[in-house]
Design a protein around this motif. Structure first.
Motif, PDB file in Angstrom:
ATOM      1  N   VAL A   1      15.748  48.456  28.506  1.00  0.00           N
ATOM      2  CA  VAL A   1      14.382  48.561  29.035  1.00  0.00           C
ATOM      3  C   VAL A   1      14.259  49.753  29.987  1.00  0.00           C
ATOM      4  CG1 VAL A   1      12.634  47.383  30.442  1.00  0.00           C
ATOM      5  CG2 VAL A   1      13.941  46.091  28.750  1.00  0.00           C
ATOM      6  N   GLN A   2      15.300  49.994  30.800  1.00  0.00           N
ATOM      7  CA  GLN A   2      15.213  51.045  31.824  1.00  0.00           C
ATOM      8  C   GLN A   2      15.684  52.404  31.314  1.00  0.00           C
ATOM      9  OE1 GLN A   2      16.152  47.820  35.321  1.00  0.00           O
ATOM     10  NE2 GLN A   2      17.406  49.663  35.264  1.00  0.00           N
ATOM     11  N   GLY A   3      16.235  52.435  30.108  1.00  0.00           N
ATOM     12  CA  GLY A   3      16.733  53.696  29.582  1.00  0.00           C
ATOM     13  C   GLY A   3      17.937  54.186  30.361  1.00  0.00           C
ATOM     14  N   GLY A   4      18.716  53.270  30.943  1.00  0.00           N
ATOM     15  CA  GLY A   4      19.898  53.611  31.746  1.00  0.00           C
ATOM     16  C   GLY A   4      19.960  52.618  32.891  1.00  0.00           C
ATOM     17  N   ALA A   5      21.134  52.146  33.212  1.00  0.00           N
ATOM     18  CA  ALA A   5      21.272  51.172  34.307  1.00  0.00           C
ATOM     19  C   ALA A   5      22.753  51.028  34.606  1.00  0.00           C
ATOM     20  CB  ALA A   5      20.703  49.814  33.908  1.00  0.00           C
ATOM     21  N   SER A   6      23.046  50.453  35.767  1.00  0.00           N
ATOM     22  CA  SER A   6      24.405  49.991  36.053  1.00  0.00           C
ATOM     23  C   SER A   6      24.347  48.461  36.008  1.00  0.00           C
ATOM     24  CB  SER A   6      24.836  50.444  37.445  1.00  0.00           C
ATOM     25  OG  SER A   6      24.257  49.593  38.427  1.00  0.00           O
ATOM     26  N   PRO A   7      25.498  47.779  35.974  1.00  0.00           N
ATOM     27  CA  PRO A   7      25.444  46.314  35.978  1.00  0.00           C
ATOM     28  C   PRO A   7      25.299  45.702  37.362  1.00  0.00           C
ATOM     29  CG  PRO A   7      27.674  47.092  35.507  1.00  0.00           C
ATOM     30  CD  PRO A   7      26.858  48.298  35.792  1.00  0.00           C
ATOM     31  N   THR A   8      24.979  46.511  38.395  1.00  0.00           N
ATOM     32  CA  THR A   8      24.953  45.992  39.777  1.00  0.00           C
ATOM     33  C   THR A   8      23.980  44.820  39.941  1.00  0.00           C
ATOM     34  OG1 THR A   8      25.303  48.277  40.461  1.00  0.00           O
ATOM     35  CG2 THR A   8      24.774  46.708  42.198  1.00  0.00           C
ATOM     36  N   ASP A   9      22.722  45.034  39.561  1.00  0.00           N
ATOM     37  CA  ASP A   9      21.701  44.009  39.822  1.00  0.00           C
ATOM     38  C   ASP A   9      21.997  42.740  39.021  1.00  0.00           C
ATOM     39  OD1 ASP A   9      20.687  46.248  41.024  1.00  0.00           O
ATOM     40  OD2 ASP A   9      18.655  46.009  40.268  1.00  0.00           O
TER      41      ASP A   9
ATOM     42  N   THR B   1      16.096  50.199  49.606  1.00  0.00           N
ATOM     43  CA  THR B   1      17.051  49.453  48.792  1.00  0.00           C
ATOM     44  C   THR B   1      16.532  49.350  47.368  1.00  0.00           C
ATOM     45  OG1 THR B   1      18.374  47.432  48.656  1.00  0.00           O
ATOM     46  CG2 THR B   1      16.105  47.158  49.423  1.00  0.00           C
ATOM     47  N   GLY B   2      17.410  49.559  46.395  1.00  0.00           N
ATOM     48  CA  GLY B   2      16.980  49.513  44.991  1.00  0.00           C
ATOM     49  C   GLY B   2      16.564  50.891  44.516  1.00  0.00           C
ATOM     50  N   ALA B   3      15.612  50.914  43.599  1.00  0.00           N
ATOM     51  CA  ALA B   3      15.276  52.181  42.950  1.00  0.00           C
ATOM     52  C   ALA B   3      14.502  53.142  43.849  1.00  0.00           C
ATOM     53  CB  ALA B   3      14.481  51.898  41.678  1.00  0.00           C
ATOM     54  N   GLY B   4      13.760  52.633  44.841  1.00  0.00           N
ATOM     55  CA  GLY B   4      12.983  53.503  45.726  1.00  0.00           C
ATOM     56  C   GLY B   4      11.621  53.859  45.140  1.00  0.00           C
TER      57      GLY B   4
ATOM     58  N   GLY C   1      24.835  52.387  47.764  1.00  0.00           N
ATOM     59  CA  GLY C   1      25.259  52.951  46.481  1.00  0.00           C
ATOM     60  C   GLY C   1      24.279  52.958  45.336  1.00  0.00           C
ATOM     61  N   GLU C   2      22.979  52.546  45.555  1.00  0.00           N
ATOM     62  CA  GLU C   2      22.062  52.579  44.414  1.00  0.00           C
ATOM     63  C   GLU C   2      21.945  54.000  43.864  1.00  0.00           C
ATOM     64  OE1 GLU C   2      21.375  52.192  47.830  1.00  0.00           O
ATOM     65  OE2 GLU C   2      19.708  50.788  47.545  1.00  0.00           O
ATOM     66  N   HIS C   3      21.572  54.133  42.662  1.00  0.00           N
ATOM     67  CA  HIS C   3      21.456  55.369  41.885  1.00  0.00           C
ATOM     68  C   HIS C   3      22.827  55.987  41.603  1.00  0.00           C
ATOM     69  CE1 HIS C   3      17.192  55.591  41.310  1.00  0.00           C
ATOM     70  NE2 HIS C   3      16.990  55.268  42.574  1.00  0.00           N
ATOM     71  N   ALA C   4      23.656  56.208  42.644  1.00  0.00           N
ATOM     72  CA  ALA C   4      24.963  56.816  42.375  1.00  0.00           C
ATOM     73  C   ALA C   4      25.777  55.905  41.450  1.00  0.00           C
ATOM     74  CB  ALA C   4      25.706  57.065  43.682  1.00  0.00           C
ATOM     75  N   VAL C   5      25.551  54.590  41.545  1.00  0.00           N
ATOM     76  CA  VAL C   5      26.324  53.639  40.735  1.00  0.00           C
ATOM     77  C   VAL C   5      26.017  53.803  39.243  1.00  0.00           C
ATOM     78  CG1 VAL C   5      24.665  51.699  40.936  1.00  0.00           C
ATOM     79  CG2 VAL C   5      27.095  51.201  40.665  1.00  0.00           C
ATOM     80  N   VAL C   6      24.846  54.327  38.915  1.00  0.00           N
ATOM     81  CA  VAL C   6      24.498  54.581  37.503  1.00  0.00           C
ATOM     82  C   VAL C   6      25.462  55.637  36.934  1.00  0.00           C
ATOM     83  CG1 VAL C   6      22.659  55.458  35.970  1.00  0.00           C
ATOM     84  CG2 VAL C   6      22.075  53.937  37.888  1.00  0.00           C
ATOM     85  N   TYR C   7      25.998  56.504  37.826  1.00  0.00           N
ATOM     86  CA  TYR C   7      26.928  57.575  37.405  1.00  0.00           C
ATOM     87  C   TYR C   7      28.386  57.156  37.573  1.00  0.00           C
ATOM     88  CZ  TYR C   7      22.599  59.945  37.254  1.00  0.00           C
ATOM     89  OH  TYR C   7      21.302  60.253  36.915  1.00  0.00           O
TER      90      TYR C   7
ATOM     91  N   GLY D   1      17.417  37.023  43.484  1.00  0.00           N
ATOM     92  CA  GLY D   1      17.224  38.460  43.639  1.00  0.00           C
ATOM     93  C   GLY D   1      18.377  39.033  44.458  1.00  0.00           C
ATOM     94  N   LYS D   2      18.295  40.283  44.809  1.00  0.00           N
ATOM     95  CA  LYS D   2      19.401  40.937  45.544  1.00  0.00           C
ATOM     96  C   LYS D   2      18.861  42.116  46.328  1.00  0.00           C
ATOM     97  CE  LYS D   2      19.276  45.009  43.571  1.00  0.00           C
ATOM     98  NZ  LYS D   2      17.991  45.379  43.400  1.00  0.00           N
ATOM     99  N   PHE D   3      19.680  42.603  47.281  1.00  0.00           N
ATOM    100  CA  PHE D   3      19.411  43.951  47.786  1.00  0.00           C
ATOM    101  C   PHE D   3      20.688  44.749  47.682  1.00  0.00           C
ATOM    102  CE2 PHE D   3      20.530  41.700  51.749  1.00  0.00           C
ATOM    103  CZ  PHE D   3      21.488  42.547  52.289  1.00  0.00           C
ATOM    104  N   ILE D   4      20.536  46.052  47.607  1.00  0.00           N
ATOM    105  CA  ILE D   4      21.728  46.917  47.538  1.00  0.00           C
ATOM    106  C   ILE D   4      21.977  47.454  48.938  1.00  0.00           C
ATOM    107  CG2 ILE D   4      22.731  49.006  46.529  1.00  0.00           C
ATOM    108  CD1 ILE D   4      21.274  48.389  43.960  1.00  0.00           C
ATOM    109  N   LEU D   5      23.172  47.144  49.454  1.00  0.00           N
ATOM    110  CA  LEU D   5      23.529  47.601  50.803  1.00  0.00           C
ATOM    111  C   LEU D   5      23.926  49.072  50.772  1.00  0.00           C
ATOM    112  CD1 LEU D   5      24.002  46.818  53.764  1.00  0.00           C
ATOM    113  CD2 LEU D   5      26.286  46.025  53.114  1.00  0.00           C
TER     114      LEU D   5
ATOM    115  N   MET E   1      12.354  56.006  38.301  1.00  0.00           N
ATOM    116  CA  MET E   1      13.171  56.491  39.412  1.00  0.00           C
ATOM    117  C   MET E   1      14.563  56.905  38.920  1.00  0.00           C
ATOM    118  SD  MET E   1      10.805  56.333  41.500  1.00  0.00           S
ATOM    119  CE  MET E   1      11.572  57.112  42.883  1.00  0.00           C
ATOM    120  N   VAL E   2      15.112  56.134  37.970  1.00  0.00           N
ATOM    121  CA  VAL E   2      16.426  56.497  37.406  1.00  0.00           C
ATOM    122  C   VAL E   2      16.301  57.845  36.690  1.00  0.00           C
ATOM    123  CG1 VAL E   2      18.127  55.827  35.624  1.00  0.00           C
ATOM    124  CG2 VAL E   2      17.326  54.127  37.279  1.00  0.00           C
ATOM    125  N   GLU E   3      15.180  58.054  36.011  1.00  0.00           N
ATOM    126  CA  GLU E   3      14.945  59.310  35.286  1.00  0.00           C
ATOM    127  C   GLU E   3      14.786  60.477  36.271  1.00  0.00           C
ATOM    128  OE1 GLU E   3      15.325  60.145  32.288  1.00  0.00           O
ATOM    129  OE2 GLU E   3      14.498  62.163  32.576  1.00  0.00           O
TER     130      GLU E   3
END
Ligand code: MEV
Length: 306
Positions: free
Chosen positions: A121-129, A264-267, A14-20, A8-12, A186-188
């Motif tokens: 599956v998420q209808g949008g994502a970044s490759p971070t995770d 951290t993550g989607a929230g 930039g989550e959400h903004a990285v999708v853009y 697993g991981k945590f995001i230190l 959350m991404v939506e």
């Protein structure tokens, strides 16, 4: 029997903004998911028929698989739907197990396919995770190629360059709220804020600047500045509407014992991550107020296939 496992991981930052297309920094942690697979007369998962499986990630991977029926067993140690990359760990480890029936799997190919599965599956994502789970260690995603570049992933006009990042020794504690949220929802939610208002776009840009400053603070080993930036990143995520009472209830009582803390993550629930040198004390406080808490170590291996 081929066995694959991934962290697993945590995001230190930039989550959400990285999708853009903005940068992000994520860290793989020592909580893993393991998948064993063997040839079988029909597809089975932990003894159940695939039609009984509700996970969209698993359904999507099975839909894409062209190698004949398999029986698989999953041992997941990443808490589900908690912002700690449980779906990435599952997707990467399962693809690792599936690919071991074909040609030797390159990590890069697994990371690409895992990203496509999450994106669908998420209808949008970044490759971070998915790239962090595949590579292990700390990962820096950016628009430009920099030192320790590993691969580039493109989708719908966006390009994410994935890098390994060396970071100083630090102590992180994760608190799990116990409130589950869907990354897709959350991404939506953030997409609506960004589409509807210039304010949303400004917040995303501001998060991008924090990530870059966070990277410089990591290079200097400046824990005080890192903590301040984590707090600022959290405030900006709150403005995007992805914090919630469960998260704030975990952050409040640890504020004076940590360098910084953020969701951290989607929230929308999920987990809180804190940078501290009072790890045991912070873990106890988080555990009293949340569902569970862990002092997490960095996983250096990423995907392992045996
Ligand atoms: C989820 O862990 C991180 C998000 O930024 C989504 C993504 O990057 O795919 C919310």
């Amino acid at each position: 029997m081929p066995t694959a496992s991934a962290p697993g991981k945590f995001i230190l930052f930039g989550e959400h903004a990285v999708v853009y297309g903005k940068p992000a920094i994520a860290i793989a942690i020592d909580l893993r998911t393991e998948v064993k697979a063997e040839r079988s007369s029909s597809f089975r998962l932990d003894g159940r028929a695939i039609s009984e499986i509700r996970s969209f990630y698993i359904r999507e991977m099975v839909r894409r698989w062209r190698g004949g029926p398999l029986s698989m067993e999953i041992r997941a140690h990443v808490p589900p739907s908690s912002g700690l990359g449980s779906s990435a760990a599952l997707t990467v480890s399962m693809l690792g197990a599936l690919h071991s029936f074909k040609s030797p799997a390159e990590k890069e190919n697994i990371a690409r396919e895992a990203f496509e599965v999450e994106y669908t599956v998420q209808g949008g994502a970044s490759p971070t995770d998915t790239s962090t789970s595949t590579l292990g260690g700390a990962v820096y995603i950016s628009e430009k190629k920099e030192e320790n570049f590993r691969w580039e992933i493109r989708k719908n006009g966006k390009s994410w360059k994935v890098h390994s990042l060396s970071i100083p020794n630090m102590s992180f504690v994760v608190g799990v709220t116990g409130a589950h949220s869907s990354t897709r929802d959350m991404v939506e939610r953030v997409r609506r804020v960004v589409r509807r208002s210039p304010f949303g776009k400004d917040v995303v840009d501001e998060i991008g600047s924090i990530v870059m400053e966070g990277k410089r603070a990591l290079e200097k080993g400046d824990l005080v500045r890192l903590g301040e930036l984590m707090n600022e990143n959290h405030e900006l995520l709150s403005l995007l509407g992805v914090s919630c009472t469960d998260i704030e209830r975990l952050i409040r009582p640890i504020k004076d014992r940590v360098y910084g803390a953020k969701l951290t993550g989607a929230g929308g629930g999920g987990s809180v991550i804190a940078l501290t040198d009072k790890a045991e004390e912070v873990r106890r406080i988080l555990e009293e107020r949340g569902k569970s808490a862990y002092i997490v170590n960095i996983d250096k291996d990423g995907l392992i296939i045996k």
